[in-house]
Design an enzyme around this catalytic site. Structure first.
Site, PDB file in Angstrom:
ATOM      1  N   CYS A 121      24.293  55.587  38.423  1.00 53.73           N
ATOM      2  CA  CYS A 121      23.743  56.710  39.186  1.00 53.73           C
ATOM      3  C   CYS A 121      24.356  58.035  38.753  1.00 53.73           C
ATOM      4  O   CYS A 121      23.776  59.100  39.002  1.00 53.73           O
ATOM      5  CB  CYS A 121      23.965  56.488  40.678  1.00 53.73           C
ATOM      6  SG  CYS A 121      25.673  56.121  41.125  1.00 53.73           S
TER       7      CYS A 121
ATOM      8  N   GLU B 230      20.984  57.265  48.818  1.00 52.88           N
ATOM      9  CA  GLU B 230      21.305  57.820  47.500  1.00 52.88           C
ATOM     10  C   GLU B 230      20.094  57.565  46.625  1.00 52.88           C
ATOM     11  O   GLU B 230      19.751  56.415  46.356  1.00 52.88           O
ATOM     12  CB  GLU B 230      22.558  57.151  46.922  1.00 52.88           C
ATOM     13  CG  GLU B 230      22.969  57.718  45.574  1.00 52.88           C
ATOM     14  CD  GLU B 230      24.088  56.932  44.924  1.00 52.88           C
ATOM     15  OE1 GLU B 230      23.983  56.654  43.712  1.00 52.88           O
ATOM     16  OE2 GLU B 230      25.053  56.579  45.625  1.00 52.88           O
TER      17      GLU B 230
END
Length: 458
Positions: A231, A194
């Site tokens: 995020c 990620e």
């Protein structure tokens, strides 16, 4: 083992939480909630296993099948092997030593080598001790879990032939470097990274007119949550030109309190990225708050237009990890759709719209479905629920593997691989694939889901 690990972490809260607070500057309430989330997801994976998550599938032989007889075929998922997990900095519990990657790999039956994040070293060591002791006490084989530290050790482990998969949460540059290293091995391995996400928010004209105050308030709370270190932080807000949302939002940003970032390294990286973003031609600073003490930063609001964004999309659509965001104004439908087309991969995309704008909304949905892993309607992307239906992922550069999620029950799919057995006698088959379903797990037998034994007549 998963339940025992969750219990041990809950029992160690009084030891873990003060260390976490000291090393990350995160408030007590945030850390307490995050530890609860961590133990919850461990117990969720235990429930997944209790239901039987082997994907057991049986197609019995059919000698009359044309153009050739069908053999007996039985398929199931098996652990991929030892997994290397790179812990994240921004979630010292939920995405760190005992976080989602570790939990899902253990749930899949894989040993875990955890590369600790340097942002919270003492917490990592302490949590690692709790994990190792709990797993050993629950009967885990020796070598089921270990913590390593240091960049060089992480790279060495990634290249070790015994490591069969890796998971990473962090920056685009670091994640891409590790991904390339994993691909350079003599035997490449899956690397679930990620890496970074712009998480755009699109506001339609009617939504801007009818819910200006609500949208401004919600957006401020979302992009400054956790000092912008999520995020899923929304990085760009698309508004119709002249929208009152911008003025309201600017007033709120000016009044927003400063906050401490997780560490000096992240703070310096954020200030560099913000400086670069502010210098992009066509970007103007609406609100810039000065630092309020050592380690503290204030929220910053920038503004641009769609033509300015399209002139340099790489610079403006890159993630700026911290409490900054860009308002991008559009003049018409063509411009907002052109802006949507400019995006690459993103973890999320948010649309604020009204029922009388179904045509525009459908156009945005069609574009963002191809670019985002989760689409939010009249809400905010920060906050990722740990559920069966959650998908936390997206096309590159949001992640390196858009087919999978790193959050939720199906995250363990990353660490399982299918094996089919053809015409094996019962005594050589894995227990989950034998005619007698003594595990009482759901299996697909000749196309039908059942927990019963394989019918004798077959």
């Amino acid at each position: 083992m998963l339940v025992a690990l969750a219990d041990a972490l809950d029992a160690s809260a009084a030891d873990l939480l003060p260390v976490a607070a000291m090393e990350t500057h995160l408030p007590d309430a945030r850390l307490e909630g995050e530890l609860s989330r961590t133990t919850y997801q461990l117990r969720l994976f235990a429930e997944v296993l209790a239901e039987g998550y082997l994907g057991a599938t049986i197609d019995t032989s059919d000698p009359h099948m044309t153009p050739m007889p069908q053999p007996d075929l039985r398929r199931m998922l098996v652990p991929i092997g030892p997994v290397l997990v790179f812990a994240a900095s921004n979630f010292p519990f939920a995405f760190s030593v005992a976080g989602g990657d570790t939990a899902s790999a253990l749930a899949a039956g894989c040993p875990v080598v955890l590369k600790a994040h340097p942002g919270h070293p003492r917490l990592s060591a302490l949590t690692g001790e709790v994990v190792a002791e709990a797993l050993t006490a629950a009967g885990a084989p020796r070598g089921t879990f270990a913590v390593i530290t240091g960049l060089d050790n992480g790279r060495t482990a990634l290249l070790d032939a015994r490591i069969r998969a890796a998971a990473f949460t962090g920056s685009l540059s670091a994640g891409r470097s590790l991904f390339d290293l994993a691909m350079s091995r003599e035997t490449p391995i899956p690397f679930y990274g990620e890496l970074g996400s712009p998480n755009p928010v699109f506001v339609t004209p009617s939504a801007s007119e009818r819910r200006a105050a609500e949208i401004a308030d919600g957006y401020l709370n979302s992009f400054t949550l956790g000092v912008g270190q999520f995020c899923t932080k929304p990085g760009l807000l698309f508004l119709p030109s002249g929208s009152s949302v911008l003025e309201r939002l600017a007033e709120m940003v000016r009044a927003a309190p400063n906050g401490e970032m997780l560490n000096d390294r992240l703070r310096h990286a954020y200030l560099r990225a913000l400086s670069d973003l502010s210098a992009v031609p066509g970007v103007r600073t609406v609100v810039h708050a000065d630092s309020g003490g050592e380690g503290a930063v204030g929220a910053t609001l920038l503004a641009a237009t769609v033509p300015g964004l399209l002139a340099d999309p790489h610079a403006m659509l890159s993630e700026c990890f911290g409490p900054a965001s860009i308002v991008v104004e559009y003049e018409n439908v063509e411009q907002i759709l052109a802006a949507a087309d400019a995006f690459a991969g993103s973890l999320t995309a948010t649309i604020h719209g009204e029922p009388d704008e179904s045509g525009l909304v459908e156009e945005l949905l069609a574009r963002m479905r191809d670019r985002a892993g989760r689409i939010i309607w009249n809400g905010w992307p920060t906050g990722v629920a740990v559920t069966w239906a959650m998908h936390h992922g997206g096309p590159y550069p949001a992640t390196t593997a858009s087919l999978h999620t790193s959050v939720g029950a199906t995250a363990l799919q990353r660490f399982l691989r299918p094996v089919a057995y053809q015409a094996l006698p019962q005594e050589l088959l894995p227990r989950a694939l034998r005619d007698r379903n003594d595990l009482r797990i759901p299996r697909r037998v000749n196309g039908h889901i059942t927990t019963a034994d394989v019918p004798a007549e077959t």
